[in-house]
Write a protein that holds these residues in place. Sequence first.
Motif, PDB file in Angstrom:
ATOM      1  N   GLN A 114       0.836  -1.199   0.000  1.00 18.61           N
ATOM      2  CA  GLN A 114       0.000   0.000   0.000  1.00 18.61           C
ATOM      3  C   GLN A 114       0.874   1.253   0.000  1.00 18.61           C
ATOM      4  O   GLN A 114       0.629   2.189  -0.759  1.00 18.61           O
ATOM      5  CB  GLN A 114      -0.917  -0.002   1.233  1.00 18.61           C
ATOM      6  CG  GLN A 114      -1.927  -1.143   1.241  1.00 18.61           C
ATOM      7  CD  GLN A 114      -3.048  -0.928   0.250  1.00 18.61           C
ATOM      8  OE1 GLN A 114      -3.676   0.121   0.237  1.00 18.61           O
ATOM      9  NE2 GLN A 114      -3.287  -1.900  -0.601  1.00 18.61           N
ATOM     10  N   ALA A 117       2.752   1.523  -3.373  1.00 17.53           N
ATOM     11  CA  ALA A 117       1.896   2.033  -4.447  1.00 17.53           C
ATOM     12  C   ALA A 117       1.723   3.536  -4.302  1.00 17.53           C
ATOM     13  O   ALA A 117       1.749   4.278  -5.291  1.00 17.53           O
ATOM     14  CB  ALA A 117       0.546   1.336  -4.425  1.00 17.53           C
ATOM     15  N   LEU A 121       3.181   6.494  -6.964  1.00 21.04           N
ATOM     16  CA  LEU A 121       2.323   7.467  -7.641  1.00 21.04           C
ATOM     17  C   LEU A 121       2.815   8.895  -7.446  1.00 21.04           C
ATOM     18  O   LEU A 121       2.225   9.833  -7.975  1.00 21.04           O
ATOM     19  CB  LEU A 121       0.893   7.364  -7.110  1.00 21.04           C
ATOM     20  CG  LEU A 121       0.068   6.191  -7.639  1.00 21.04           C
ATOM     21  CD1 LEU A 121      -1.184   5.999  -6.791  1.00 21.04           C
ATOM     22  CD2 LEU A 121      -0.305   6.410  -9.094  1.00 21.04           C
TER      23      LEU A 121
ATOM     24  N   LEU B  92      -4.050  -1.933  -4.911  1.00 25.65           N
ATOM     25  CA  LEU B  92      -5.051  -0.862  -4.915  1.00 25.65           C
ATOM     26  C   LEU B  92      -5.298  -0.469  -3.459  1.00 25.65           C
ATOM     27  O   LEU B  92      -5.191  -1.306  -2.565  1.00 25.65           O
ATOM     28  CB  LEU B  92      -6.352  -1.356  -5.550  1.00 25.65           C
ATOM     29  CG  LEU B  92      -6.283  -1.587  -7.057  1.00 25.65           C
ATOM     30  CD1 LEU B  92      -7.557  -2.265  -7.546  1.00 25.65           C
ATOM     31  CD2 LEU B  92      -6.064  -0.288  -7.813  1.00 25.65           C
ATOM     32  N   ARG B 153      -5.000   3.348 -12.803  1.00 23.00           N
ATOM     33  CA  ARG B 153      -4.530   4.275 -11.770  1.00 23.00           C
ATOM     34  C   ARG B 153      -3.161   4.843 -12.149  1.00 23.00           C
ATOM     35  O   ARG B 153      -2.906   6.046 -11.980  1.00 23.00           O
ATOM     36  CB  ARG B 153      -4.429   3.551 -10.423  1.00 23.00           C
ATOM     37  CG  ARG B 153      -3.876   4.425  -9.312  1.00 23.00           C
ATOM     38  CD  ARG B 153      -3.902   3.736  -7.972  1.00 23.00           C
ATOM     39  NE  ARG B 153      -2.943   2.639  -7.893  1.00 23.00           N
ATOM     40  CZ  ARG B 153      -2.732   1.918  -6.795  1.00 23.00           C
ATOM     41  NH1 ARG B 153      -3.436   2.168  -5.708  1.00 23.00           N
ATOM     42  NH2 ARG B 153      -1.851   0.940  -6.786  1.00 23.00           N
ATOM     43  N   ALA B 154      -2.284   3.968 -12.679  1.00 24.18           N
ATOM     44  CA  ALA B 154      -0.965   4.440 -13.104  1.00 24.18           C
ATOM     45  C   ALA B 154      -1.104   5.409 -14.283  1.00 24.18           C
ATOM     46  O   ALA B 154      -0.435   6.435 -14.340  1.00 24.18           O
ATOM     47  CB  ALA B 154      -0.075   3.264 -13.475  1.00 24.18           C
ATOM     48  N   MET B 157      -1.956   9.340 -14.014  1.00 25.69           N
ATOM     49  CA  MET B 157      -0.916  10.350 -13.785  1.00 25.69           C
ATOM     50  C   MET B 157      -0.264  10.790 -15.090  1.00 25.69           C
ATOM     51  O   MET B 157       0.687  11.574 -15.071  1.00 25.69           O
ATOM     52  CB  MET B 157       0.153   9.791 -12.845  1.00 25.69           C
ATOM     53  CG  MET B 157      -0.349   9.535 -11.427  1.00 25.69           C
ATOM     54  SD  MET B 157      -0.871  11.046 -10.623  1.00 25.69           S
ATOM     55  CE  MET B 157       0.723  11.750 -10.199  1.00 25.69           C
TER      56      MET B 157
END
Lengths: 214, 246
Positions: A114, A117, A121, B92, B153-154, B157
Amino acid sequence: MNVITDHLSEFGDGLLLTVGLTLLSLAGALVAGVVVAAMRVSPVRVLRAAGMVYVETLQNVPLLVWLVLAVFGLPEIGVMAGLFTSSVVVIALYQGAYTAEAVRSGINAVPVGQGEAARALGLTFPQSLRLVILPQALRTVVQPLGNIAIMTLMNTALAAAVGVVELTAAANRVNLAEARPIWIFVTAGLAYMALSGAIGLATGTLERKLAILR
Amino acid sequence: MGDRMIEVRGLHKRFGDHVALRDVDLDVARGEVVVVIGPSGSGKSTLCRCLNRLETPDAGEVRIDGAPLPAEGRALARLRADVGMVFQSFNLFQHRTVLDNLTLAPVRVRGLSRAEAEERARELLDRVGIGEQAGKLPAQLSGGQQQRAAIARALAMRPKALLFDEPTSALDPEMVGEVLDVMTGLARDGMTMVVVTHEMGFARQVADRVVFMADGEVVETGAPAAFFDSPASDRARDFLAKVLSH
């Protein structure tokens, strides 16, 4: 029964102070606990060390000693604060150490992926802690935090020793006048039980509501 | 020179006594799809994780689009925002809906408005074929759907490059195809990709270049057709014989 009904207002005032002490200390403990837990997992060594020193220092001296030290020691160094305020601050900081350890165990229970990730980002460490790790960590430690809340409630009775007339001190005063210790302290005990029962119920409800689906 | 998206020079990494990477060099051109294969323990995942510094190399340098990867702090976070990563175990955010998983970083890191981020997120979810799942929690999705959400999700960006660390290894066999399809689509659209995988079919059909690693070293690299049909090294031949024999 007259010993109780005759002194309802004393009991009521004491109960209110106990609830006040508990809620305020608990709020403080939660803030202190989250901040210290965050320090203990931070990548900055100085912060980690400071967090550890905080927990070890607070946990390894009895609460009563801290209370007496604060009430008698702080005026010596020029810090003037009321008995109630001093007690709230001391209990909050003390319970904060236990809260920090509970929160830290919650943080460690969040899968490593978690945080990875979040960082992948582009979130900074504080952001990933605040937005990803802590929300999940706090949900897993609702039950231990509930225990800490009950412990906080019980520990507010120690404020009686430094002159705060909360429930235990109020009961003691009534007993000095009436000399009926069993009736008076059983009543006080039942009031504590009712309060901790309410905390337990709230904890259970929160835990069901906040459970994370994995 | 200017067309190199990822440059790796002299990368070393050890875990205790175990040497995971030994003097690894790698160039990935803009728009190139590089597939890294090799036996388990060969260092391919470590290499992938060093590219956005989830793993800190002991020596060597990584440059992304010409800029050296900063050691830590905000500068590193900014650079990571430009390099997407897809994990074996999806990762996730369990406490947030699929849609929130996609909007979190664009809002917090890129400073997009919530509305903009949601619009982009819904487009991406449609693109990977799970538009209907936007409001669900990750645990309510199948593994294949979760991995497609993680890719989306990647992509939210708008990264310059995407890293895939064994993206299909945790999936049930019937879900591998849907994830590889999405990845193939991205490759066709010109995304720069580094893919660590055991999917030899994907490597053969989609890769521009295959990198074969063993014992922490890049042993061989070449075009997929040449590599699979006539590997130059014994170790690659040995590995291919084992994975392609059935």
